[in-house]
Design a protein around this motif. Structure first.
Motif, mmCIF file in Angstrom:
data_model
loop_
_atom_site.group_PDB
_atom_site.id
_atom_site.type_symbol
_atom_site.label_atom_id
_atom_site.label_comp_id
_atom_site.label_asym_id
_atom_site.label_seq_id
_atom_site.Cartn_x
_atom_site.Cartn_y
_atom_site.Cartn_z
ATOM 1 N N PRO A 31 -15.399 18.314 3.078
ATOM 2 C CA PRO A 31 -16.417 17.679 3.939
ATOM 3 C C PRO A 31 -15.794 16.556 4.770
ATOM 4 N N LEU A 32 -16.332 16.362 5.959
ATOM 5 C CA LEU A 32 -15.811 15.355 6.874
ATOM 6 C C LEU A 32 -16.825 14.243 7.091
ATOM 7 N N ILE A 33 -16.373 13.002 6.931
ATOM 8 C CA ILE A 33 -17.156 11.824 7.281
ATOM 9 C C ILE A 33 -16.589 11.243 8.564
ATOM 10 N N VAL A 34 -17.449 10.983 9.537
ATOM 11 C CA VAL A 34 -17.047 10.316 10.774
ATOM 12 C C VAL A 34 -17.744 8.961 10.812
ATOM 13 N N ILE A 35 -16.964 7.892 10.941
ATOM 14 C CA ILE A 35 -17.495 6.534 10.951
ATOM 15 C C ILE A 35 -17.615 6.031 12.392
ATOM 16 N N LEU A 36 -18.795 5.538 12.749
ATOM 17 C CA LEU A 36 -19.045 5.005 14.088
ATOM 18 C C LEU A 36 -19.244 3.493 13.991
ATOM 19 N N HIS A 37 -18.365 2.750 14.656
ATOM 20 C CA HIS A 37 -18.473 1.291 14.637
ATOM 21 C C HIS A 37 -19.536 0.814 15.622
ATOM 22 N N GLY A 38 -19.837 -0.470 15.572
ATOM 23 C CA GLY A 38 -20.915 -1.012 16.376
ATOM 24 C C GLY A 38 -20.470 -1.857 17.550
ATOM 25 N N PHE A 39 -21.369 -2.698 18.016
ATOM 26 C CA PHE A 39 -21.209 -3.571 19.176
ATOM 27 C C PHE A 39 -19.977 -4.464 19.013
ATOM 28 N N LEU A 40 -19.061 -4.405 19.974
ATOM 29 C CA LEU A 40 -17.809 -5.183 19.983
ATOM 30 C C LEU A 40 -16.892 -4.849 18.806
ATOM 31 N N GLY A 41 -17.158 -3.721 18.130
ATOM 32 C CA GLY A 41 -16.409 -3.393 16.923
ATOM 33 C C GLY A 41 -15.182 -2.547 17.186
ATOM 34 N N SER A 42 -14.605 -2.059 16.078
ATOM 35 C CA SER A 42 -13.431 -1.191 16.148
ATOM 36 C C SER A 42 -13.363 -0.354 14.889
ATOM 37 N N LYS A 43 -12.420 0.569 14.859
ATOM 38 C CA LYS A 43 -12.248 1.461 13.713
ATOM 39 C C LYS A 43 -11.752 0.745 12.463
ATOM 40 N N VAL A 44 -11.266 -0.485 12.623
ATOM 41 C CA VAL A 44 -10.831 -1.275 11.465
ATOM 42 C C VAL A 44 -12.036 -1.918 10.787
ATOM 43 N N GLY A 45 -12.926 -2.486 11.591
ATOM 44 C CA GLY A 45 -14.116 -3.135 11.061
ATOM 45 C C GLY A 45 -13.851 -4.565 10.638
ATOM 46 N N ASP A 105 -14.093 20.954 6.884
ATOM 47 C CA ASP A 105 -15.234 21.857 6.805
ATOM 48 C C ASP A 105 -16.207 21.497 7.926
ATOM 49 N N ALA A 106 -16.139 22.216 9.022
ATOM 50 C CA ALA A 106 -16.953 21.911 10.206
ATOM 51 C C ALA A 106 -18.439 22.183 9.969
ATOM 52 N N GLU A 107 -18.764 22.822 8.843
ATOM 53 C CA GLU A 107 -20.165 23.067 8.502
ATOM 54 C C GLU A 107 -20.718 21.976 7.597
ATOM 55 N N ASN A 108 -19.906 20.943 7.331
ATOM 56 C CA ASN A 108 -20.331 19.877 6.417
ATOM 57 C C ASN A 108 -19.860 18.535 6.968
ATOM 58 N N ILE A 109 -20.451 18.124 8.088
ATOM 59 C CA ILE A 109 -20.072 16.878 8.744
ATOM 60 C C ILE A 109 -21.119 15.808 8.441
ATOM 61 N N ILE A 110 -20.627 14.642 8.060
ATOM 62 C CA ILE A 110 -21.468 13.503 7.698
ATOM 63 C C ILE A 110 -21.171 12.372 8.673
ATOM 64 N N LEU A 111 -22.195 11.800 9.256
ATOM 65 C CA LEU A 111 -22.018 10.631 10.119
ATOM 66 C C LEU A 111 -22.399 9.371 9.353
ATOM 67 N N ILE A 112 -21.537 8.366 9.438
ATOM 68 C CA ILE A 112 -21.872 7.023 8.955
ATOM 69 C C ILE A 112 -21.812 6.100 10.164
ATOM 70 N N GLY A 113 -22.916 5.451 10.468
ATOM 71 C CA GLY A 113 -22.947 4.534 11.600
ATOM 72 C C GLY A 113 -23.360 3.143 11.160
#
Length: 269
Positions: A31-45, A105-113
């Protein structure tokens, strides 16, 4: 655990990302988790929260991708050209790229925002059937109202008059703020058809905790029998800025995801 840097071309701009893969991804798609950062953010957090989150979930059998939207972090572009409309298109480009990776697994994508990333994640999940699970961390619910409240009325007015304003070392444009008015995640989420979990910092100083109830109610009223849950992290600020608060955030997210695992060995400590 494997970690590799990735550059994805989106509208002639290179988006900088990091892909984390568990060792078992060699043997089977995970399974794949994709993390989306917020306002003025970055992939580091803040306090490296997204780095720590990625490693936490990868150790438990997930692949994780964290990336910088254009104008953020190490990606091309400048924040003066950022808009949520553009970010939504960039998420699509990222998902298209990740779906082609053999270990994923492209059929099991999870978004975390997180924060504004939660609003982007909600709108994306409503439009893209590849998203099978949605986790929102202290999500923005009313983009224009929430972001302008964070910035303050005087700063917003300077952006209107001058076209942009220097806010904490970033040029935030009037067009960015106007574009926020076009996006309504609390309405869009009603079109999302799968499971969702909202976690909010109880002492959030930036985004009202009431948004969690609004997201929860909107999801419960969809008329589909998919699980929706919510949780508040006591004493937490907007970025969950302590190891104990992060631990609760990560563990609660994992426990919720683990309920849907068909294979106890696939996602294991």
């Amino acid at each position: 655990m494997k970690q590799q840097t990735v550059s994805i071309l989106s509208n002639e701009l290179c988006l900088s990302g990091v892909l984390h893969l568990p060792l078992n991804s060699v043997e089977q798609k995970v399974p794949l988790i994709v993390i989306l950062h917020g306002f003025l953010g970055s992939k580091v957090g803040e306090h490296r929260m997204f780095v720590k989150a990625a490693r936490f979930f990868t150790k438990r059998g997930f692949s994780v991708f964290r990336f910088d939207f254009s104008g953020c972090g190490e990606s091309d572009g400048d924040y003066s050209n950022v808009a949520v409309t553009k970010q939504l298109k960039e998420v699509q480009t990222v998902l298209n790229y990740l779906s082609s990776i053999k270990e994923v697994d492209a059929e099991n994508i999870i978004l975390i925002g997180h924060s504004l990333g939660g609003a982007v994640a909600s709108i994306t999940a409503a439009q893209d059937r590849r998203i099978r699970k949605l986790i929102l961390w202290s999500p923005v619910g009313k983009p224009y109202e929430d972001i302008t409240k964070i910035m303050g009325a005087e700063t917003v007015e300077l952006a209107r008059v001058n076209g942009k304003v220097d806010y904490n070392g970033f040029y935030v444009s009037h067009l960015f703020l106007e574009d926020l008015k076009n996006h309504h995640p609390l309405e869009a989420i009603c079109s999302y058809k799968d499971e969702a979990f909202i976690i909010h910092a109880k002492e959030d100083e930036d985004v009202p905790t009431e948004h969690t109830y609004s997201y929860f109610d909107a999801l419960r009223q969809r008329g589909c029998k998919k699980e929706v849950d919510k949780h508040f992290v006591e004493q937490a600020d907007h970025t969950f800025s302590s190891y104990a608060l992060e631990e609760e955030l990560f563990n609660k997210s994992f426990e919720w995801l683990d309920k849907f695992s068909n294979n106890s060995e696939k996602i294991a400590l």
